[in-house]
Design a protein around this motif. Structure first.
Motif, PDB file in Angstrom:
ATOM      1  N   ALA A  12      -2.413   4.534   5.516  1.00  0.00           N
ATOM      2  CA  ALA A  12      -1.273   4.389   4.593  1.00  0.00           C
ATOM      3  C   ALA A  12      -0.905   2.913   4.397  1.00  0.00           C
ATOM      4  N   VAL A  13      -0.996   2.117   5.471  1.00  0.00           N
ATOM      5  CA  VAL A  13      -0.685   0.686   5.347  1.00  0.00           C
ATOM      6  C   VAL A  13      -1.704   0.018   4.423  1.00  0.00           C
ATOM      7  N   GLN A  14      -2.980   0.364   4.590  1.00  0.00           N
ATOM      8  CA  GLN A  14      -4.016  -0.226   3.740  1.00  0.00           C
ATOM      9  C   GLN A  14      -3.825   0.212   2.292  1.00  0.00           C
ATOM     10  N   SER A  15      -3.479   1.482   2.102  1.00  0.00           N
ATOM     11  CA  SER A  15      -3.260   2.005   0.759  1.00  0.00           C
ATOM     12  C   SER A  15      -2.127   1.242   0.079  1.00  0.00           C
ATOM     13  N   ASP A  16      -1.087   0.946   0.850  1.00  0.00           N
ATOM     14  CA  ASP A  16       0.051   0.179   0.343  1.00  0.00           C
ATOM     15  C   ASP A  16      -0.390  -1.240  -0.036  1.00  0.00           C
ATOM     16  N   PHE A  17      -1.261  -1.828   0.785  1.00  0.00           N
ATOM     17  CA  PHE A  17      -1.786  -3.166   0.484  1.00  0.00           C
ATOM     18  C   PHE A  17      -2.634  -3.130  -0.789  1.00  0.00           C
ATOM     19  N   ASP A  18      -3.467  -2.069  -0.911  1.00  0.00           N
ATOM     20  CA  ASP A  18      -4.298  -1.911  -2.111  1.00  0.00           C
ATOM     21  C   ASP A  18      -3.441  -1.976  -3.368  1.00  0.00           C
ATOM     22  N   LYS A  19      -2.264  -1.329  -3.306  1.00  0.00           N
ATOM     23  CA  LYS A  19      -1.424  -1.228  -4.500  1.00  0.00           C
ATOM     24  C   LYS A  19      -0.511  -2.431  -4.672  1.00  0.00           C
ATOM     25  N   SER A  20      -0.493  -3.333  -3.668  1.00  0.00           N
ATOM     26  CA  SER A  20       0.470  -4.432  -3.690  1.00  0.00           C
ATOM     27  C   SER A  20       0.136  -5.470  -4.751  1.00  0.00           C
ATOM     28  N   GLY A  21      -1.132  -5.531  -5.171  1.00  0.00           N
ATOM     29  CA  GLY A  21      -1.532  -6.573  -6.096  1.00  0.00           C
ATOM     30  C   GLY A  21      -2.014  -7.822  -5.371  1.00  0.00           C
ATOM     31  N   TYR A  22      -1.683  -7.973  -4.103  1.00  0.00           N
ATOM     32  CA  TYR A  22      -2.263  -9.062  -3.315  1.00  0.00           C
ATOM     33  C   TYR A  22      -3.668  -8.625  -2.943  1.00  0.00           C
ATOM     34  N   ASN A  23      -4.637  -9.549  -3.039  1.00  0.00           N
ATOM     35  CA  ASN A  23      -5.994  -9.073  -2.853  1.00  0.00           C
ATOM     36  C   ASN A  23      -6.785  -9.814  -1.794  1.00  0.00           C
ATOM     37  N   SER A  24      -6.113 -10.594  -0.959  1.00  0.00           N
ATOM     38  CA  SER A  24      -6.859 -11.185   0.143  1.00  0.00           C
ATOM     39  C   SER A  24      -5.923 -11.367   1.329  1.00  0.00           C
ATOM     40  N   THR A  25      -6.502 -11.522   2.487  1.00  0.00           N
ATOM     41  CA  THR A  25      -5.723 -11.810   3.683  1.00  0.00           C
ATOM     42  C   THR A  25      -6.185 -13.149   4.240  1.00  0.00           C
ATOM     43  N   PRO A  26      -5.328 -13.943   4.878  1.00  0.00           N
ATOM     44  CA  PRO A  26      -3.904 -13.638   5.016  1.00  0.00           C
ATOM     45  C   PRO A  26      -3.154 -13.877   3.720  1.00  0.00           C
ATOM     46  N   THR A  27      -2.216 -12.988   3.417  1.00  0.00           N
ATOM     47  CA  THR A  27      -1.217 -13.264   2.391  1.00  0.00           C
ATOM     48  C   THR A  27       0.072 -13.495   3.164  1.00  0.00           C
TER      49      THR A  27
END
Lengths: 292, 149
Positions: free
Chosen positions: A211-226
């Motif tokens: 669920a955390v990854q899914s939330d990141f997928d939808k965040s619009g941020y596309n790399s880490t670290p953000t």
């Protein structure tokens, strides 16, 4: 008379031949139609079955039952660190296997822990796990679950620091082996226990990790670290200045001007402020010796 | 002779589609994200496409492999490739940096790691193979041929 008969016979034969040809053409058409229908049915069935099956396979996540203790946010996907009254909020998206995150941590960990100890910032961590996708690995997800297990017993930040200090090469999926994550947990005083090991081995927070990854997928941020400072991107630059320990401290101080700082329990603050210690109160010397 | 070339084209395309489809079914979440990063479909359609497309690819692979409804399968194959080529071109034109996710994977990548040229050229090659089968769907060792006999 006879000629009439001849004509009648020939036309009868012709008629029969025509009839047969018509029947064959009709049968061929029927077969072609059957092939077309079958083909379209195969395609449609595959798509429908696929969508239903994949929907069923996507893990369902319930914030009430599946999130580790102490998580925050609407659906409890965030791990908070630091005093909640701290005037600045730093949001960090990190994948345990991401090498740029390791570089960020190595460069900024001491500064960030000091700012936490001074009550200047609170952190909200999003533990992403998308690096596993590139090579069907398991290390990010295993590590994210282990971090959730640590969060559940209040040892998230110490364990987080230990993991980054011992991160394998990105191409080496060492953390696919959960026993390595457990042995690293022994570096955090008070973390390793039979229930922690069971939590790591059973992938207890697997649906939360997804669920955390899914939330990141939808965040619009596309790399880490953000990294966000009060919602504004601060990595690798903030208002077009490069991030560095000194710059980051200045940015936080500027953002905090005129605002009261959070107070932290003095023991935690002391531990955080020490550049070599992890941010938990010093436990038994034997347990914390051997790493810095 | 042409019928045997058709058989080779058919099996070749079947392998490509089977590979593409299989690589995308193990992780539904990653498949959905591979679709999402194109920023073409609205969020409500991201999952249906991410979940359904790999199975559409597998269905095309299966039909081509056994040679059933070859022309229709080749038309679907060609249409899919046209959509993929257009999508990659659109992403490229908008300056988004992603992996096309054509054979699994997908998602955002560093701008220096995009391979739009190669991806589009490769898909054009597959499009030519599909075109061959649309024009000459009669091939050896096919269910179509066996049913017509």
């Amino acid at each position: 008379m006879s000629t009439k008969n001849e004509v009648g016979k020939r036309s009868a034969r012709e008629r029969m031949q025509e009839e047969r040809a018509r029947e064959e053409a009709a049968a061929r058409k029927k077969r072609q139609l059957a092939v077309i229908v079958t083909t379209l049915v195969v395609i449609a069935a595959a798509v429908v079955i696929g969508i239903v099956v994949q929907n069923g396979r996507s893990s369902s996540y319930s914030a009430a039952t599946d999130a580790p203790g102490g998580t925050v946010g609407n659906t409890r996907l965030l791990i908070p660190v630091g005093g909640t009254a701290a005037p600045s909020t730093v949001t960090i998206y990190e994948d345990p296997r991401c090498p740029a995150c390791e570089q960020f941590e190595t460069a900024m960990k001491t500064t960030i822990n000091q700012l936490l100890a001074q009550g200047k910032i609170q952190i909200q961590y999003h533990i992403a796990s998308f690096i596993d996708r590139h090579d069907s690995g398991k290390g990010s997800k295993n590590a994210a679950n282990a971090l959730a297990c640590a969060q559940n017993v209040g040892r998230f930040h110490d364990y987080h620091d230990v993991l980054y200090a011992n991160q394998p090469q990105e191409t080496d999926d060492a953390w696919a082996d959960r026993s390595i994550l457990i042995s690293l947990a022994k570096q955090v005083p008070g973390l390793d226990s039979p229930s922690f090991e069971a939590c790591v081995n059973n992938n207890t927070y697997g649906s939360w990790v997804t669920a955390v990854q899914s939330d990141f997928d939808k965040s619009g941020y596309n790399s880490t670290p953000t990294v966000l400072l009060n919602g504004t991107p601060a990595y690798p630059t903030y208002n077009s200045k490069d991030i560095s320990p000194a710059n980051f401290t200045t940015w936080v101080d500027n953002a905090n001007k005129g605002k009261p700082l959070a107070t932290m329990p003095s023991a935690s603050a002391e531990a955080l402020a020490s550049p070599t210690a992890h941010n938990n109160p010093p436990a038994s010397g034997a347990a914390s010796a051997g790493h810095s | 002779m042409a019928a045997w070339i058709g058989t080779a084209v058919r099996i070749g395309l079947a392998i490509v589609w089977a590979w593409a489809g299989l690589a995308k079914i193990s992780d539904p979440q990653a498949a959905a994200q591979a679709v999402r990063v194109y920023r073409i479909l609205p969020e409500t359609l991201v999952k249906p496409f991410g979940y359904g497309l790999p199975f559409l690819e597998l269905a095309v692979a299966l039909l081509l492999l056994v040679g059933l409804g070859t022309r229709i399968a080749a038309i679907v194959s060609g249409l899919l490739l046209l959509v993929y080529i257009a999508s990659i071109a659109s992403v490229w034109a908008r300056g988004i940096s992603i992996d096309c996710g054509c054979f699994g994977g997908g998602g955002a990548v560093a701008a220096s790691q995009t391979q739009y040229w190669q991806e589009i050229l490769r898909d054009c090659g597959f499009l030519l193979l599909s075109g061959w089968l649309i024009l000459r769907p009669k091939t050896r060792l096919s269910l179509d041929g066996w049913l017509a006999a």
